[in-house]
Design a protein around this motif. Structure first.
Motif, PDB file in Angstrom:
ATOM      1  N   GLU A 156      72.962 177.431  65.136  1.00  0.00           N
ATOM      2  CA  GLU A 156      72.477 176.721  63.942  1.00  0.00           C
ATOM      3  C   GLU A 156      71.923 175.354  64.307  1.00  0.00           C
ATOM      4  OE1 GLU A 156      75.826 176.599  61.324  1.00  0.00           O
ATOM      5  OE2 GLU A 156      75.313 178.488  60.366  1.00  0.00           O
ATOM      6  N   GLN A 157      72.627 174.635  65.183  1.00  0.00           N
ATOM      7  CA  GLN A 157      72.173 173.310  65.609  1.00  0.00           C
ATOM      8  C   GLN A 157      70.824 173.416  66.320  1.00  0.00           C
ATOM      9  OE1 GLN A 157      73.601 170.237  64.940  1.00  0.00           O
ATOM     10  NE2 GLN A 157      71.600 169.624  65.717  1.00  0.00           N
ATOM     11  N   ALA A 158      70.691 174.426  67.162  1.00  0.00           N
ATOM     12  CA  ALA A 158      69.428 174.625  67.897  1.00  0.00           C
ATOM     13  C   ALA A 158      68.281 174.918  66.927  1.00  0.00           C
ATOM     14  CB  ALA A 158      69.590 175.777  68.890  1.00  0.00           C
ATOM     15  N   GLU A 159      68.552 175.770  65.937  1.00  0.00           N
ATOM     16  CA  GLU A 159      67.514 176.092  64.951  1.00  0.00           C
ATOM     17  C   GLU A 159      67.116 174.854  64.153  1.00  0.00           C
ATOM     18  OE1 GLU A 159      65.840 179.131  64.021  1.00  0.00           O
ATOM     19  OE2 GLU A 159      66.421 179.355  66.097  1.00  0.00           O
ATOM     20  N   GLN A 160      68.103 174.011  63.827  1.00  0.00           N
ATOM     21  CA  GLN A 160      67.800 172.791  63.071  1.00  0.00           C
ATOM     22  C   GLN A 160      66.988 171.811  63.916  1.00  0.00           C
ATOM     23  OE1 GLN A 160      71.461 171.316  61.343  1.00  0.00           O
ATOM     24  NE2 GLN A 160      71.730 173.149  60.096  1.00  0.00           N
ATOM     25  N   ASP A 161      67.263 171.754  65.210  1.00  0.00           N
ATOM     26  CA  ASP A 161      66.473 170.897  66.103  1.00  0.00           C
ATOM     27  C   ASP A 161      65.037 171.401  66.207  1.00  0.00           C
ATOM     28  OD1 ASP A 161      68.571 169.216  66.521  1.00  0.00           O
ATOM     29  OD2 ASP A 161      69.169 170.059  68.454  1.00  0.00           O
ATOM     30  N   MET A 162      64.884 172.718  66.274  1.00  0.00           N
ATOM     31  CA  MET A 162      63.531 173.315  66.294  1.00  0.00           C
ATOM     32  C   MET A 162      62.780 172.950  65.016  1.00  0.00           C
ATOM     33  SD  MET A 162      62.443 175.330  68.807  1.00  0.00           S
ATOM     34  CE  MET A 162      61.536 176.727  68.160  1.00  0.00           C
ATOM     35  N   TYR A 163      63.492 173.035  63.903  1.00  0.00           N
ATOM     36  CA  TYR A 163      62.883 172.721  62.608  1.00  0.00           C
ATOM     37  C   TYR A 163      62.465 171.250  62.577  1.00  0.00           C
ATOM     38  CZ  TYR A 163      62.337 172.144  57.580  1.00  0.00           C
ATOM     39  OH  TYR A 163      61.832 171.853  56.335  1.00  0.00           O
ATOM     40  N   TYR A 164      63.328 170.384  63.087  1.00  0.00           N
ATOM     41  CA  TYR A 164      63.035 168.940  63.118  1.00  0.00           C
ATOM     42  C   TYR A 164      61.759 168.685  63.916  1.00  0.00           C
ATOM     43  CZ  TYR A 164      63.699 163.936  63.955  1.00  0.00           C
ATOM     44  OH  TYR A 164      63.513 162.572  64.017  1.00  0.00           O
ATOM     45  N   ILE A 165      61.658 169.299  65.063  1.00  0.00           N
ATOM     46  CA  ILE A 165      60.493 169.067  65.929  1.00  0.00           C
ATOM     47  C   ILE A 165      59.206 169.572  65.259  1.00  0.00           C
ATOM     48  CG2 ILE A 165      59.419 169.801  68.116  1.00  0.00           C
ATOM     49  CD1 ILE A 165      62.272 169.592  69.346  1.00  0.00           C
ATOM     50  N   GLY A 166      59.279 170.732  64.647  1.00  0.00           N
ATOM     51  CA  GLY A 166      58.115 171.277  63.944  1.00  0.00           C
ATOM     52  C   GLY A 166      57.674 170.393  62.787  1.00  0.00           C
ATOM     53  N   LEU A 167      58.674 169.902  62.036  1.00  0.00           N
ATOM     54  CA  LEU A 167      58.363 169.034  60.896  1.00  0.00           C
ATOM     55  C   LEU A 167      57.818 167.686  61.377  1.00  0.00           C
ATOM     56  CD1 LEU A 167      58.566 169.453  57.868  1.00  0.00           C
ATOM     57  CD2 LEU A 167      60.871 168.498  57.917  1.00  0.00           C
ATOM     58  N   ALA A 168      58.379 167.168  62.457  1.00  0.00           N
ATOM     59  CA  ALA A 168      57.886 165.901  63.024  1.00  0.00           C
ATOM     60  C   ALA A 168      56.432 166.062  63.487  1.00  0.00           C
ATOM     61  CB  ALA A 168      58.775 165.473  64.191  1.00  0.00           C
ATOM     62  N   ALA A 169      56.114 167.204  64.071  1.00  0.00           N
ATOM     63  CA  ALA A 169      54.731 167.466  64.498  1.00  0.00           C
ATOM     64  C   ALA A 169      53.812 167.533  63.287  1.00  0.00           C
ATOM     65  CB  ALA A 169      54.667 168.765  65.293  1.00  0.00           C
TER      66      ALA A 169
ATOM     67  N   THR B 241      60.735 164.837  75.935  1.00  0.00           N
ATOM     68  CA  THR B 241      59.750 163.786  75.694  1.00  0.00           C
ATOM     69  C   THR B 241      58.380 164.406  75.423  1.00  0.00           C
ATOM     70  OG1 THR B 241      59.158 163.611  78.014  1.00  0.00           O
ATOM     71  CG2 THR B 241      60.988 162.229  77.247  1.00  0.00           C
ATOM     72  N   GLN B 242      57.491 163.567  74.918  1.00  0.00           N
ATOM     73  CA  GLN B 242      56.137 164.029  74.603  1.00  0.00           C
ATOM     74  C   GLN B 242      55.399 164.431  75.891  1.00  0.00           C
ATOM     75  OE1 GLN B 242      53.186 161.489  74.814  1.00  0.00           O
ATOM     76  NE2 GLN B 242      51.880 163.257  74.511  1.00  0.00           N
ATOM     77  N   GLU B 243      55.724 163.772  77.013  1.00  0.00           N
ATOM     78  CA  GLU B 243      55.066 164.097  78.291  1.00  0.00           C
ATOM     79  C   GLU B 243      55.414 165.503  78.762  1.00  0.00           C
ATOM     80  OE1 GLU B 243      56.716 161.153  77.839  1.00  0.00           O
ATOM     81  OE2 GLU B 243      54.895 159.966  77.602  1.00  0.00           O
ATOM     82  N   GLU B 244      56.500 166.040  78.266  1.00  0.00           N
ATOM     83  CA  GLU B 244      56.910 167.384  78.691  1.00  0.00           C
ATOM     84  C   GLU B 244      56.275 168.481  77.829  1.00  0.00           C
ATOM     85  OE1 GLU B 244      61.277 166.412  80.569  1.00  0.00           O
ATOM     86  OE2 GLU B 244      60.962 166.111  78.435  1.00  0.00           O
TER      87      GLU B 244
ATOM     88  N   ILE C 285      65.480 172.729  75.745  1.00  0.00           N
ATOM     89  CA  ILE C 285      66.584 171.906  75.237  1.00  0.00           C
ATOM     90  C   ILE C 285      67.867 172.696  75.503  1.00  0.00           C
ATOM     91  CG2 ILE C 285      67.653 170.898  73.195  1.00  0.00           C
ATOM     92  CD1 ILE C 285      64.941 170.477  72.004  1.00  0.00           C
ATOM     93  N   VAL C 286      68.806 172.048  76.157  1.00  0.00           N
ATOM     94  CA  VAL C 286      70.020 172.755  76.593  1.00  0.00           C
ATOM     95  C   VAL C 286      71.234 172.226  75.834  1.00  0.00           C
ATOM     96  CG1 VAL C 286      71.508 173.262  78.566  1.00  0.00           C
ATOM     97  CG2 VAL C 286      69.028 173.133  78.875  1.00  0.00           C
TER      98      VAL C 286
ATOM     99  N   SER D 227      70.261 177.584  75.562  1.00  0.00           N
ATOM    100  CA  SER D 227      69.013 176.833  75.724  1.00  0.00           C
ATOM    101  C   SER D 227      67.903 177.470  74.902  1.00  0.00           C
ATOM    102  CB  SER D 227      68.621 176.764  77.196  1.00  0.00           C
ATOM    103  OG  SER D 227      68.257 178.043  77.659  1.00  0.00           O
ATOM    104  N   LEU D 228      66.942 176.638  74.527  1.00  0.00           N
ATOM    105  CA  LEU D 228      65.775 177.155  73.811  1.00  0.00           C
ATOM    106  C   LEU D 228      64.550 176.349  74.220  1.00  0.00           C
ATOM    107  CD1 LEU D 228      64.802 175.126  71.262  1.00  0.00           C
ATOM    108  CD2 LEU D 228      66.965 175.870  70.381  1.00  0.00           C
TER     109      LEU D 228
END
Lengths: 180, 147
Positions: free
Chosen positions: B51-64, B94-97, B119-120, B129-130
């Motif tokens: 669940e935490q991993a999915e929420q982090d994915m969601y955060y990154i997508g929304l931030a983009a 990071t954005q460089e990655e 992300i691990v 990891s995802l």
């Protein structure tokens, strides 16, 4: 009873066998008690008594809150996307008839009926009319929407997640609560 | 029964009981993930990480999505990447990655972010990891955009 030389009397055999059977039964009872203890612990932790909310829903609210954020509210925006625009673009959401100024609670804004109905149609399947979604900026409550007729009380269970705001330096917290 | 046979039988019975107690006493330690008093505890812990991993994915997508919507169309790429980098400061990537692919078509800009790093989530008994790839689309009116 007569016994041959070098043989144990039957009475001793019976007593010995009885002792071994008793020890075996005690061992099995201990194993069973341990299993029951484990089961009761799990029930106490994961199945709140007299709850209308199913056990899995209480434990895995993280999936519910994420799916709520993905809920399509308008043609262009999901709930999560609307939340990121609060409070900066609140006037636009007011014009769309989604939110209004809050006066009765500590939140800045609350949902209008259209948004409340959309959320109720989604969350009501699991939580009935006993849920609340809150958007917070640290300690400040920006937005709150409750199920129709829900009475705010100590939540039976709750979960939260972080969403970005328009300001990259600041995140917002979304809280989903289920009331008993 | 013969007295010697009886003694041997008692020894066998006691040894059998000791063997059972020893086996059930150590069964928790032999279980993958270690001993636990609660049924399904490890599984729920794993689901929490998911669940935490999915929420982090969601955060990154929304931030983009936010970064793309707030970047000006004249200087789109630089502003998008600079804004997105600020959001990623709170995450373990990071954005460089990231490698970004920009496609402008029929008034829509589509950005695909491909992460070179996972992300691990390191937990006590497992490692989850995802790869936080994302794809966002926004209305884009400036024709002839060249990334």
């Amino acid at each position: 009873m007569l016994t041959r030389k070098g043989q144990v009397p039957e009475a001793v055999e019976i007593i010995g066998a009885s002792i071994i059977i008793i020890i075996g039964v005690i061992v099995l009872l201990f194993a069973n008690a341990e299993y029951q203890h484990s089961l009761e612990n799990a029930k106490e932790k994961y199945l709140p008594a007299k709850s209308l909310v199913e056990v899995l829903d209480v434990q895995f609210m993280g999936t519910d809150i994420l799916n709520t954020m993905r809920l399509q509210i308008t043609e262009e925006k999901t709930l999560g996307e609307l939340f990121t625009a609060l409070p900066e673009e609140s006037s636009s959401l007011k014009e769309q008839g989604l939110i209004m100024d809050q006066v009765s609670l500590a939140a800045l804004y609350e949902c209008r009926e259209s948004l409340q109905t959309t959320l109720q149609n989604f969350l009501g399947k699991t939580y009935g009319n006993k849920w609340a979604v809150t958007l917070m900026d640290q300690e400040n409550i920006i937005f709150m929407c409750m199920a129709p007729g829900a009475i705010p009380t100590r939540p039976l269970s709750e979960t939260y997640m972080t969403v970005p705001s328009l300001d990259p330096e600041k995140d917002l917290t979304v809280l989903l609560e289920a009331y008993p | 029964m013969n007295r010697k046979a009886m003694v041997f039988l008692y020894i066998c019975a006691i040894a059998f009981i000791i063997a059972i107690v020893t086996f059930y006493g150590s069964i928790g330690k032999q279980t993958p993930g270690g001993d636990t008093k609660l049924l399904g505890e490890k599984e729920i812990q794993l689901f929490g990480t998911y669940e935490q991993a999915e929420q982090d994915m969601y955060y990154i997508g929304l931030a983009a999505q936010i970064s793309a919507e707030r970047a000006s169309q004249e200087n789109f790429q630089e502003e998008f990447e600079a804004q997105f980098a600020k959001y990623l400061e709170k995450k373990s990537i990071t954005q460089e990655e990231y490698t970004f692919s920009y496609t402008e078509s029929a008034g829509t800009m589509t950005i695909i972010g491909t992460a070179a790093k996972d992300i691990v989530y390191e937990e006590e008994n497992y490692r989850y990891s995802l790869t936080p790839n994302f794809r966002v689309s926004i209305p884009f009116e400036m024709e002839g955009f060249i990334p």
